[in-house]
Write a protein that holds these residues in place. Structure first.
Motif, PDB file in Angstrom:
ATOM      1  N   THR A 264       0.796  -1.237   0.000  1.00 19.22           N
ATOM      2  CA  THR A 264       0.000   0.000   0.000  1.00 19.22           C
ATOM      3  C   THR A 264       0.820   1.273   0.000  1.00 19.22           C
ATOM      4  OG1 THR A 264      -0.143  -0.001   2.406  1.00 19.22           O
ATOM      5  CG2 THR A 264      -1.857  -1.192   1.236  1.00 19.22           C
ATOM      6  N   LEU A 265       1.971   1.291   0.647  1.00 22.96           N
ATOM      7  CA  LEU A 265       2.672   2.549   0.870  1.00 22.96           C
ATOM      8  C   LEU A 265       3.513   2.935  -0.338  1.00 22.96           C
ATOM      9  CD1 LEU A 265       3.003   4.642   3.115  1.00 22.96           C
ATOM     10  CD2 LEU A 265       5.087   3.454   3.811  1.00 22.96           C
ATOM     11  N   LEU A 266       3.501   4.232  -0.593  1.00 24.84           N
ATOM     12  CA  LEU A 266       4.386   4.781  -1.624  1.00 24.84           C
ATOM     13  C   LEU A 266       5.698   5.172  -0.939  1.00 24.84           C
ATOM     14  CD1 LEU A 266       1.812   7.112  -3.440  1.00 24.84           C
ATOM     15  CD2 LEU A 266       2.487   4.813  -4.115  1.00 24.84           C
ATOM     16  N   TYR A 267       6.753   4.407  -1.177  1.00 28.07           N
ATOM     17  CA  TYR A 267       8.012   4.694  -0.506  1.00 28.07           C
ATOM     18  C   TYR A 267       9.178   4.403  -1.443  1.00 28.07           C
ATOM     19  CZ  TYR A 267       9.185  -0.256   0.108  1.00 28.07           C
ATOM     20  OH  TYR A 267       9.507  -1.555  -0.116  1.00 28.07           O
ATOM     21  N   ALA A 268      10.289   5.014  -1.064  1.00 27.69           N
ATOM     22  CA  ALA A 268      11.528   4.797  -1.827  1.00 27.69           C
ATOM     23  C   ALA A 268      12.707   5.009  -0.893  1.00 27.69           C
ATOM     24  CB  ALA A 268      11.617   5.746  -3.015  1.00 27.69           C
ATOM     25  N   ARG A 269      13.780   4.291  -1.134  1.00 28.39           N
ATOM     26  CA  ARG A 269      15.026   4.479  -0.403  1.00 28.39           C
ATOM     27  C   ARG A 269      16.056   5.059  -1.362  1.00 28.39           C
ATOM     28  NH1 ARG A 269      16.628  -1.142   1.140  1.00 28.39           N
ATOM     29  NH2 ARG A 269      18.521  -0.076   1.883  1.00 28.39           N
ATOM     30  N   VAL A 270      16.653   6.173  -0.929  1.00 25.41           N
ATOM     31  CA  VAL A 270      17.643   6.842  -1.768  1.00 25.41           C
ATOM     32  C   VAL A 270      18.877   7.106  -0.928  1.00 25.41           C
ATOM     33  CG1 VAL A 270      15.867   7.908  -3.220  1.00 25.41           C
ATOM     34  CG2 VAL A 270      16.704   9.130  -1.214  1.00 25.41           C
ATOM     35  N   ASP A 271      19.996   7.321  -1.588  1.00 28.35           N
ATOM     36  CA  ASP A 271      21.221   7.636  -0.853  1.00 28.35           C
ATOM     37  C   ASP A 271      21.274   9.138  -0.576  1.00 28.35           C
ATOM     38  OD1 ASP A 271      21.839   8.779  -3.257  1.00 28.35           O
ATOM     39  OD2 ASP A 271      23.322   7.266  -3.827  1.00 28.35           O
ATOM     40  N   GLU A 272      22.412   9.590  -0.070  1.00 19.79           N
ATOM     41  CA  GLU A 272      22.546  10.989   0.317  1.00 19.79           C
ATOM     42  C   GLU A 272      22.485  11.936  -0.880  1.00 19.79           C
ATOM     43  OE1 GLU A 272      26.208  11.064   2.390  1.00 19.79           O
ATOM     44  OE2 GLU A 272      25.405  10.198   4.238  1.00 19.79           O
ATOM     45  N   PHE A 283       4.715   2.476  -5.646  1.00 25.71           N
ATOM     46  CA  PHE A 283       5.279   3.742  -6.107  1.00 25.71           C
ATOM     47  C   PHE A 283       5.820   3.593  -7.534  1.00 25.71           C
ATOM     48  CE2 PHE A 283       8.162   7.488  -4.682  1.00 25.71           C
ATOM     49  CZ  PHE A 283       7.360   8.355  -5.410  1.00 25.71           C
ATOM     50  N   ALA A 284       6.471   2.436  -7.795  1.00 30.38           N
ATOM     51  CA  ALA A 284       7.000   2.188  -9.139  1.00 30.38           C
ATOM     52  C   ALA A 284       5.882   2.119 -10.166  1.00 30.38           C
ATOM     53  CB  ALA A 284       7.810   0.889  -9.149  1.00 30.38           C
ATOM     54  N   LYS A 285       4.749   1.509  -9.768  1.00 26.59           N
ATOM     55  CA  LYS A 285       3.608   1.428 -10.690  1.00 26.59           C
ATOM     56  C   LYS A 285       3.039   2.809 -10.965  1.00 26.59           C
ATOM     57  CE  LYS A 285      -0.803  -0.953 -11.276  1.00 26.59           C
ATOM     58  NZ  LYS A 285      -1.780  -1.889 -10.649  1.00 26.59           N
ATOM     59  N   LEU A 286       2.972   3.655  -9.888  1.00 28.90           N
ATOM     60  CA  LEU A 286       2.470   5.007 -10.080  1.00 28.90           C
ATOM     61  C   LEU A 286       3.376   5.812 -11.007  1.00 28.90           C
ATOM     62  CD1 LEU A 286       0.341   7.133  -9.217  1.00 28.90           C
ATOM     63  CD2 LEU A 286       1.878   7.764  -7.336  1.00 28.90           C
ATOM     64  N   LEU A 287       4.689   5.616 -10.897  1.00 32.84           N
ATOM     65  CA  LEU A 287       5.624   6.343 -11.745  1.00 32.84           C
ATOM     66  C   LEU A 287       5.758   5.725 -13.132  1.00 32.84           C
ATOM     67  CD1 LEU A 287       8.514   7.029  -9.172  1.00 32.84           C
ATOM     68  CD2 LEU A 287       6.718   8.602  -9.923  1.00 32.84           C
ATOM     69  N   GLY A 288       5.174   4.519 -13.293  1.00 27.83           N
ATOM     70  CA  GLY A 288       5.261   3.853 -14.595  1.00 27.83           C
ATOM     71  C   GLY A 288       6.625   3.240 -14.842  1.00 27.83           C
ATOM     72  N   LEU A 298      15.522   9.980  -8.055  1.00 30.15           N
ATOM     73  CA  LEU A 298      14.073  10.011  -7.873  1.00 30.15           C
ATOM     74  C   LEU A 298      13.476  11.277  -8.468  1.00 30.15           C
ATOM     75  CD1 LEU A 298      11.509   8.748  -6.600  1.00 30.15           C
ATOM     76  CD2 LEU A 298      12.070   9.955  -4.481  1.00 30.15           C
ATOM     77  N   SER A 299      14.170  12.394  -8.310  1.00 24.78           N
ATOM     78  CA  SER A 299      13.650  13.654  -8.848  1.00 24.78           C
ATOM     79  C   SER A 299      13.542  13.611 -10.368  1.00 24.78           C
ATOM     80  CB  SER A 299      14.557  14.807  -8.411  1.00 24.78           C
ATOM     81  OG  SER A 299      15.891  14.587  -8.827  1.00 24.78           O
ATOM     82  N   ASP A 300      14.401  12.778 -11.042  1.00 27.31           N
ATOM     83  CA  ASP A 300      14.315  12.658 -12.498  1.00 27.31           C
ATOM     84  C   ASP A 300      13.172  11.747 -12.922  1.00 27.31           C
ATOM     85  OD1 ASP A 300      16.479  14.345 -12.730  1.00 27.31           O
ATOM     86  OD2 ASP A 300      17.943  12.702 -12.759  1.00 27.31           O
ATOM     87  N   LEU A 301      12.899  10.714 -12.106  1.00 29.39           N
ATOM     88  CA  LEU A 301      11.843   9.776 -12.463  1.00 29.39           C
ATOM     89  C   LEU A 301      10.453  10.376 -12.289  1.00 29.39           C
ATOM     90  CD1 LEU A 301      13.289   6.495 -10.877  1.00 29.39           C
ATOM     91  CD2 LEU A 301      13.326   7.181 -13.283  1.00 29.39           C
TER      92      LEU A 301
END
Length: 607
Positions: A264-272, A283-288, A298-301
Motif C-alpha cells: 500500500t505505501l508509496l516509498y523509496a530508499r535513496v542515498d545521500e 510507487f513504481a507502478k504510479l511512476l510507470g 528520484l527527482s528525475d523519475l
C-alpha cells in the motif's frame, strides 16, 4: 552434591531427631507412669479380694452360731438331719475360707512387704477360730446322737457363743486395717500420678519453648522465604511471558507492517545524493517504472517542474536528521495529475553512512476536497451575506412600518382628537352659557380620550418602568395596563420572585418580544385569557406567555417572510431579537388549543 548434604535432607534429619527426642521423653514418662499405676491397681484388686473374704468370714461365723443354737433346741427330729448337714457344710466353708484368707494374706504380705499389723491380727484371731471350730465339731458329734445330752452340749455351745463376738471384733479390725492401708495406697497412687503429670507438663513446656517453638519459627521463616521466592519467580515468569507476547506481537506487527508497506505505501530508499536504492512496487507502478531504476535519481523519475525537482533534490541532499514534509504535484505516465505529501526521513547506519527514506501519501482527493470546501465556503459566505442583507432590508422595512403605524395612530387618533378639541374650543360662545357648558363637557371627554391615546402611544414606545425597575416590574405594568385598555384578562405571575437587572439592550429585547407575543394573542388569537409567567434559576431566565386563543399551525408559518404583507413578520422579528441577545424562543401551538411562547435567556452572559 551428595544426597545427604542437601538442605532438605539436613532439615528433615534435624527435625526427625528433635521429634524423636521429644516424643521419646513423653513416651518414657507415660510408660513409667502406667507401670506404677498398673502395679497399684493390681494391689487394689488384691485388697478388695481380701476384704471380700473377710466380710464373708464374718457372715459365716454368725451363721455358724445361729445354726448350732438352732440344732441345740430342735424339737422336730425330722429336720435334724437336714440341719446337721447344713451346719457341717457351713463349718467346712468357714474353715476353708479362713485357711484361704490366711494363705492369701501371707502371699500378699510377702509380695507387697506391707505392715505386719494385719499379720499380728491374724495371729490373734487364730485362737478364736480354733476354739469355735473345735467346739463346733464336738457339738455336731453330740447332736448326731439319738438323744442329745444338753449337759455335755452346753459347754461347747457357751464356748462357741463366747468366742463368736471376739472373732467378729477381730475380723472387723482386720477389715478396717485393710481399708486403711488401701486408702493409703490410693493416696500414694494419686501423688505418684500428679507427680508424673507434672513431669509430663514440664516436659511439654520445655519442648514447646526449646524445641517446637524455635522449629516452628524456623519453618515459618523458611516458608515465608519460599513464598517470597515463589512470588518473585511468578513475577519473573509473568514478566518473561509478557516479554514473549510483546516480542511475538512486535514480530507480527513487523511482518504486517512490511507487508502493508510493500502493498500500500508509496516509498523509496535513496542515498545521500538522491539516487534510488529501492523503490516500492506501488510507487513504481504510479511512476510507470517496471525495472532498471537503480542508481537513477528520484527527482528525475518523477515528472516534476524544474523548480519542484530542485526543491525535492535539495530536501534529500540537505536532510541531516529529523523529518521534512512537502507537497508536490506531478503528472503520471498516463498524464494524470497527482498530489503527493512527501516525508523525508534520515536513517543512519552502523558504519556511519546514512540514507533517506522517502514516504509519500497520495493527497489528490484531499486537495480536491479542499478546493470543494473552499468553493462551498465561498458560496456559503455569499449566501450568509445575502441573508444578512435580506434581514437588514426586512428590519429597515419593519422599522418603516413601525414608523408608519405610529404616525397613523397619532394622525388617526391623537390628531383627530386635537382637531376636534380645537374646533370645540373655537365654537364656544360665552353668550350662550347652556351651549358653552355642553361644549366644555365635550372638551373634557375629548381631553380624557386624548390623554388615554397619548398614554397608549407612549406606553407602546418605551415604558419608564423598564428603565427604572427592570423587566419584571415592566412586564407586570404592561399586563395591568393592557388588561385595562383591552378589557382582556391578562395576568402576570413572578413565580420565583425574580428581581435581577440586565443591561438595557437585553431588557428591551425581552420586553419587546413579550409585548409582541401578547399583542399577537390579543389581535390574532382572539383570546380572552393571557398568562405571563416569569421563572429563573442560577443561570436561566424563562418568560412564558400562554393564551387560550384559537392557535395556529406552526408548519404554515414561513421561516423567512418575503414581505410584511404576507404575515409572519412579528414571529420573524421575535426570533431575530432573541438571537440578537443570544437567547432562545420556543413556540408551541395547535389550532383550537391556544399558544405558548417561551423565552429563555442565559443570565450568566450579561450582568
Amino acid at each position: 552434591m551428595n544426597k545427604r548434604e542437601t538442605l532438605d535432607h539436613q532439615t528433615f534429619g534435624r527435625l526427625s531427631k528433635i521429634y524423636i527426642i521429644a516424643l521419646g521423653a513423653i513416651a518414657l514418662f507415660t510408660i513409667g507412669g502406667q507401670f506404677f499405676i498398673q502395679r497399684y491397681l493390681n494391689s487394689q484388686i488384691d485388697d478388695s479380694r481380701i476384704i471380700n473374704l473377710s466380710g464373708r468370714q464374718r457372715m459365716l461365723s454368725q451363721k455358724l452360731s445361729k445354726e448350732i443354737l438352732l440344732l441345740s433346741d430342735l424339737k422336730d427330729n425330722t429336720l435334724k438331719t437336714s440341719y446337721i448337714k447344713d451346719l457341717q457344710s457351713t463349718l467346712e466353708l468357714w474353715k476353708k475360707s479362713h485357711e484361704n484368707l490366711a494363705q492369701y494374706n501371707d502371699s500378699i504380705q510377702r509380695k507387697n512387704r506391707d505392715s505386719i499389723e494385719i499379720k499380728k491380727m491374724f495371729t490373734a484371731l487364730q485362737p478364736y477360730f480354733n476354739s469355735i471350730y473345735l467346739n463346733s465339731i464336738q457339738a455336731i458329734k453330740l447332736i448326731n446322737k439319738d438323744t442329745i445330752d444338753h449337759q455335755q452340749l452346753k459347754p461347747h455351745l457357751e464356748t462357741v457363743i463366747l468366742n463368736e463376738p471376739l472373732f467378729l471384733k477381730q475380723m472387723d479390725a482386720i477389715v478396717f486395717q485393710y481399708e486403711k492401708e488401701a486408702q493409703q495406697k490410693v493416696s500414694s497412687l494419686k501423688k505418684i500420678e500428679l507427680l508424673l503429670f507434672g513431669f509430663i507438663i514440664l516436659i511439654l513446656i520445655f519442648e514447646f519453648f526449646l524445641l517446637f517453638r524455635p522449629v516452628a519459627l524456623s519453618i515459618k521463616k523458611t516458608i515465608s522465604n519460599l513464598l517470597v521466592s515463589q512470588k518473585k519467580a511468578e513475577q519473573m515468569a509473568s514478566r518473561a511471558e509478557e516479554l514473549r507476547k510483546v516480542q511475538e506481537e512486535s514480530m507480527q506487527e513487523l511482518v504486517s507492517l512490511t507487508k502493508a508497506i510493500d502493498q500500500t505505501l508509496l516509498y523509496a530508499r535513496v542515498d545521500e545524493q538522491g539516487a534510488l536504492i529501492n523503490l516500492g512496487g506501488r510507487f513504481a507502478k504510479l511512476l510507470g517504472i517496471e525495472q532498471n531504476y537503480e542508481r537513477k535519481y528520484l527527482s528525475d523519475l518523477m515528472n516534476l517542474s524544474e523548480v519542484q525537482k530542485n526543491k525535492l533534490l535539495g530536501l534529500i541532499t540537505q536532510n541531516k536528521g529529523g523529518v521534512f514534509n512537502e507537497e508536490f504535484e506531478f503528472k503520471t505516465a498516463s498524464g494524470e495529475k497527482v498530489w503527493l505529501d512527501i516525508s523525508i526521513i534520515t536513517v543512519f547506519k552502523e558504519h556511519g553512512t546514512s540514507e533517506r527514506l522517502v514516504l509519500c501519501s497520495n493527497i489528490s482527493k484531499r486537495k480536491d476536497a479542499q478546493k470543494e470546501v473552499e468553493r462551498l465556503t465561498a458560496a456559503q459566505y455569499k449566501e450568509k451575506e445575502d441573508l444578512q442583507k435580506s434581514n437588514a432590508s426586512q428590519i429597515v422595512e419593519a422599522q418603516e412600518e413601525e414608523r408608519k403605524r405610529i404616525a397613523k395612530e397619532i394622525h388617526d387618533s391623537i390628531g383627530q382628537m386635537l382637531t376636534a378639541l380645537k374646533l370645540n374650543i373655537e365654537a364656544i360662545n360665552l353668550n350662550n352659557l347652556e351651549k358653552a357648558s355642553q361644549r366644555i363637557d365635550g372638551l373634557k371627554k375629548i381631553s380624557e380620550d386624548l390623554i388615554q391615546g397619548v398614554r397608549i402611544a407612549t406606553f407602546n414606545l418605551t415604558p419608564p418602568e423598564l428603565k427604572d425597575y427592570g423587566i419584571s416590574i415592566a412586564l407586570q405594568k404592561m399586563a395591568k395596563e393592557l388588561s385595562k385598555l383591552t378589557s382582556k384578562n391578562i395576568i402576570f405571575e413572578n413565580k420565583s420572585n425574580f428581581d435581577q437587572r440586565f443591561n438595557s439592550l437585553v431588557e428591551t429585547n425581552l420586553y419587546r418580544v413579550t409585548q409582541e407575543a401578547v399583542n399577537n394573542a390579543i389581535k390574532y388569537a382572539q383570546s380572552n385569557f393571557i398568562m405571563i409567567s416569569v421563572t429563573h434559576s442560577d443561570t436561566v431566565l424563562s418568560i412564558t406567555i400562554d393564551d387560550n386563543g384559537k392557535g395556529f399551525d406552526i408548519k404554515n408559518i414561513p421561516t423567512k417572510p418575503a414581505n410584511n404583507a404576507e404575515g409572519g413578520m412579528g414571529l420573524f422579528f421575535m426570533k431575530e431579537r432573541m438571537n440578537y441577545i443570544n437567547g432562545r424562543i420556543f413556540i408551541n401551538s395547535s389550532p383550537g388549543e391556544g399558544t405558548r411562547v417561551t423565552l429563555n435567556y442565559n443570565s450568566t452572559t450579561t450582568s
